[in-house]
Design an enzyme around this catalytic site. Sequence first.
Site, PDB file in Angstrom:
ATOM      1  N   CYS A   1       0.905  -1.161   0.141  1.00 27.11           N
ATOM      2  CA  CYS A   1      -0.067  -0.247  -0.111  1.00 27.11           C
ATOM      3  C   CYS A   1       0.875   1.290   0.032  1.00 27.11           C
ATOM      4  O   CYS A   1       2.076   1.223   0.718  1.00 27.11           O
ATOM      5  CB  CYS A   1      -0.932  -0.070   1.248  1.00 27.11           C
ATOM      6  SG  CYS A   1      -2.241   1.357   1.408  1.00 27.11           S
TER       7      CYS A   1
ATOM      8  N   CYS B   1      -0.849   4.528   6.911  1.00 25.95           N
ATOM      9  CA  CYS B   1      -1.618   4.543   7.942  1.00 25.95           C
ATOM     10  C   CYS B   1      -0.646   4.113   9.421  1.00 25.95           C
ATOM     11  O   CYS B   1      -0.166   2.815   9.204  1.00 25.95           O
ATOM     12  CB  CYS B   1      -3.013   3.888   8.118  1.00 25.95           C
ATOM     13  SG  CYS B   1      -3.687   4.919   6.532  1.00 25.95           S
TER      14      CYS B   1
ATOM     15  N   ASN C   1      -6.031  -4.465  16.377  1.00 28.97           N
ATOM     16  CA  ASN C   1      -5.236  -5.668  16.326  1.00 28.97           C
ATOM     17  C   ASN C   1      -3.679  -5.502  16.216  1.00 28.97           C
ATOM     18  O   ASN C   1      -3.337  -4.946  15.390  1.00 28.97           O
ATOM     19  CB  ASN C   1      -5.458  -6.457  14.919  1.00 28.97           C
ATOM     20  CG  ASN C   1      -6.605  -7.286  14.986  1.00 28.97           C
ATOM     21  OD1 ASN C   1      -7.363  -7.897  16.088  1.00 28.97           O
ATOM     22  ND2 ASN C   1      -7.914  -6.992  14.194  1.00 28.97           N
TER      23      ASN C   1
ATOM     24  N   SER D   1     -13.760  -0.697   0.936  1.00 29.54           N
ATOM     25  CA  SER D   1     -13.276   0.239   2.077  1.00 29.54           C
ATOM     26  C   SER D   1     -12.055   0.839   1.658  1.00 29.54           C
ATOM     27  O   SER D   1     -11.180   0.718   0.810  1.00 29.54           O
ATOM     28  CB  SER D   1     -12.598  -0.708   3.084  1.00 29.54           C
ATOM     29  OG  SER D   1     -12.089   0.063   4.100  1.00 29.54           O
TER      30      SER D   1
ATOM     31  N   GLY E   1      -3.783  -2.896   0.598  1.00 28.01           N
ATOM     32  CA  GLY E   1      -3.965  -2.031  -0.374  1.00 28.01           C
ATOM     33  C   GLY E   1      -5.229  -1.111  -0.306  1.00 28.01           C
ATOM     34  O   GLY E   1      -6.195  -1.269   0.398  1.00 28.01           O
TER      35      GLY E   1
ATOM     36  N   SER F   1     -12.925   4.249   6.345  1.00 27.32           N
ATOM     37  CA  SER F   1     -12.016   4.119   7.373  1.00 27.32           C
ATOM     38  C   SER F   1     -11.655   5.392   8.249  1.00 27.32           C
ATOM     39  O   SER F   1     -10.723   6.329   7.922  1.00 27.32           O
ATOM     40  CB  SER F   1     -10.521   3.314   6.995  1.00 27.32           C
ATOM     41  OG  SER F   1     -10.819   2.298   6.307  1.00 27.32           O
ATOM     42  N   LEU F   2     -12.568   5.922   9.172  1.00 29.18           N
ATOM     43  CA  LEU F   2     -12.500   7.154   9.663  1.00 29.18           C
ATOM     44  C   LEU F   2     -11.483   7.453  10.659  1.00 29.18           C
ATOM     45  O   LEU F   2     -10.541   7.990  10.614  1.00 29.18           O
ATOM     46  CB  LEU F   2     -13.907   7.440  10.195  1.00 29.18           C
ATOM     47  CG  LEU F   2     -14.108   9.017  10.432  1.00 29.18           C
ATOM     48  CD1 LEU F   2     -13.918   9.992   9.346  1.00 29.18           C
ATOM     49  CD2 LEU F   2     -15.560   9.089  11.056  1.00 29.18           C
ATOM     50  N   HIS F   3     -11.907   6.575  11.903  1.00 31.33           N
ATOM     51  CA  HIS F   3     -10.816   6.229  13.061  1.00 31.33           C
ATOM     52  C   HIS F   3     -10.454   7.677  13.738  1.00 31.33           C
ATOM     53  O   HIS F   3      -9.888   7.357  14.843  1.00 31.33           O
ATOM     54  CB  HIS F   3      -9.432   5.825  12.530  1.00 31.33           C
ATOM     55  CG  HIS F   3      -9.659   4.545  11.574  1.00 31.33           C
ATOM     56  ND1 HIS F   3     -10.352   3.416  12.096  1.00 31.33           N
ATOM     57  CD2 HIS F   3      -9.003   4.085  10.222  1.00 31.33           C
ATOM     58  CE1 HIS F   3     -10.304   2.526  10.997  1.00 31.33           C
ATOM     59  NE2 HIS F   3      -9.421   2.842  10.108  1.00 31.33           N
TER      60      HIS F   3
HETATM   61  N1  SAH Z   1      -6.919   0.765   2.480  1.00 33.49           N
HETATM   62  C1  SAH Z   1      -8.422   0.488   2.631  1.00 33.49           C
HETATM   63  C2  SAH Z   1      -8.858  -0.932   2.831  1.00 33.49           C
HETATM   64  C3  SAH Z   1      -7.534  -2.202   3.722  1.00 33.49           C
HETATM   65  S1  SAH Z   1      -7.718  -1.661   5.299  1.00 33.49           S
HETATM   66  C4  SAH Z   1      -8.754   1.250   4.102  1.00 33.49           C
HETATM   67  O1  SAH Z   1      -7.750   1.924   4.464  1.00 33.49           O
HETATM   68  O2  SAH Z   1      -9.967   1.119   4.348  1.00 33.49           O
HETATM   69  C5  SAH Z   1      -9.050  -2.394   5.967  1.00 33.49           C
HETATM   70  C6  SAH Z   1      -9.340  -1.895   7.408  1.00 33.49           C
HETATM   71  O3  SAH Z   1      -8.873  -2.188   8.349  1.00 33.49           O
HETATM   72  C7  SAH Z   1      -9.466  -0.382   7.382  1.00 33.49           C
HETATM   73  O4  SAH Z   1     -10.708   0.108   8.111  1.00 33.49           O
HETATM   74  C8  SAH Z   1      -8.131  -0.272   8.195  1.00 33.49           C
HETATM   75  O5  SAH Z   1      -8.057   1.312   8.805  1.00 33.49           O
HETATM   76  C9  SAH Z   1      -8.202  -1.301   9.339  1.00 33.49           C
HETATM   77  N2  SAH Z   1      -7.209  -1.600   9.852  1.00 33.49           N
HETATM   78  C10 SAH Z   1      -5.687  -1.404   9.493  1.00 33.49           C
HETATM   79  N3  SAH Z   1      -4.985  -1.845  10.409  1.00 33.49           N
HETATM   80  C11 SAH Z   1      -5.605  -2.385  11.523  1.00 33.49           C
HETATM   81  C12 SAH Z   1      -5.238  -2.842  12.817  1.00 33.49           C
HETATM   82  N4  SAH Z   1      -4.118  -3.038  13.098  1.00 33.49           N
HETATM   83  N5  SAH Z   1      -6.377  -3.357  13.441  1.00 33.49           N
HETATM   84  C13 SAH Z   1      -7.656  -2.930  13.220  1.00 33.49           C
HETATM   85  N6  SAH Z   1      -7.812  -2.524  12.023  1.00 33.49           N
HETATM   86  C14 SAH Z   1      -7.046  -2.112  11.142  1.00 33.49           C
HETATM   87 FE1  SF4 Z   2      -3.141   1.365   3.373  1.00 29.14          FE
HETATM   88 FE2  SF4 Z   2      -5.772   0.679   4.403  1.00 29.14          FE
HETATM   89 FE3  SF4 Z   2      -3.423  -0.092   5.844  1.00 29.14          FE
HETATM   90 FE4  SF4 Z   2      -4.153   2.652   5.252  1.00 29.14          FE
HETATM   91  S1  SF4 Z   2      -5.515   1.204   6.634  1.00 29.14           S
HETATM   92  S2  SF4 Z   2      -2.198   1.633   5.026  1.00 29.14           S
HETATM   93  S3  SF4 Z   2      -4.981   2.765   3.381  1.00 29.14           S
HETATM   94  S4  SF4 Z   2      -4.171  -0.489   3.859  1.00 29.14           S
END
Ligand code: SAH
Ligand code: SF4
Length: 398
Positions: free
Chosen positions: A134, A138, A330, A231, A199, A253-255
Amino acid sequence: MQTVSGHSATAPAAKPSLAGLSRAALAEALEKIGVPKNQLRMRVGQLWHWIYFRGVQDFAAMTSVSKDLRALLSEHYSLARPEVVVEQVSTDGTRKWLLRLPADTPGEKPHEIEAVYIPESDRGTLCISSQIGCTLNCSFCHTGTQRMVRNLTAAEIVGQVMVARDRIGEWPDAAKPDDRNLPQREGRMISNIVFMGMGEPLYNFDNVREAVDTIADGEGIAIGKRKITVSTSGVVPMIEPLGRDAGTMLAISLHAVRDDLRDELVPLNRKYPIRELLDACRSYPGASNAKRITFEYVMLKGVNDTPDDAKALVKLLKGIPAKINLIPFNPWPGTRYECSDWNTIESFSEIVFRAGYASPVRTPRGRDILAACGQLKSETQKLSARERMALRAMAMTD
Ligand code: SAH
Ligand code: SF4
């Protein structure tokens, strides 16, 4: 946890594979080997049935196709899927596949991606990847620490669904594995698809859209677009095209509820801040109370999990047909974040619930195989025995 390493019956062949191709790409492949133009439509229709409805892996099985054409097809093409390098089955039935894609250039290492299947009693969700790695970093995401290699092709995206159906026996003539964790009700084993693997799908929009069309096609795999969720971390300019041209459900993915914090967690926020993102959601084509947008919110201890954050969240989403998914973080080896305490998550969820949102807390699944969202990283199989043990212990305490 049960791990099976090895090679599938369909190790990647040197011949190009037809598995995963769209109708247009199939027609092109047929034309290349001399199928007359006026037969293309009919031939594509025949192949479509065998490839996507029946899931056959051998041209010889295509009994409605003439012998000559079958011979010609197998001379030039294969029906190979991405190769399964490792299959892991979690104690809760979650399955993770490490898939190998042939190298793009000779001498280069083959690429690896992952797909995860999460069975529940009445449905099954397949989480698939859209890119190898990716480009976005994040800070709480394991995939974000991985180098971006390239976009997946539409066929490679569809290939993940085909591998999953092969492995859980979801083609009409396949034997279903004896696993009490698989959905027991009549109906589909893979009922839903989420683009929540590796991705950013909206950075690979054309291939994602083409793959969605193939997966949703009523004469083949036929998983309806309302059962497919894309997503995104918030690629604002592509949100409207997603609704208009792909017609899938949307997850954001707001967060975080403030730009300063979201800038840190999801750096793409610096380019497309919260207000612009929510404006794009307000006009998402087809969104309604029956077709809600999912907002994902990862619970990070001491970072975004106060009651004030929860109140600000519901205020922010006012007027948008929304669902809120609270995701316990996670952890992965080397991360600086921790998951919020259970009580904190419950209080947060209570505030969201009282504001009128069903707020299911997504239970972490497959932790013993590091399969939950955001943990997809192809190096996972190289974890030390110690790390594996720690993860298994975590799974047991869930
Ligand atoms: N790139 C896209 C889709 C893949 S990530 C996106 O960011 O939406 C899928 C989801 O998993 C997203 O909501 C992401 O923020 C969340 N995610 C990523 N790492 C995580 C983690 N360690 N624990 C919980 N959720 C996580
Ligand atoms: Fe890429 Fe989604 Fe992970 Fe952010 S949360 S690094 S956009 S896969």
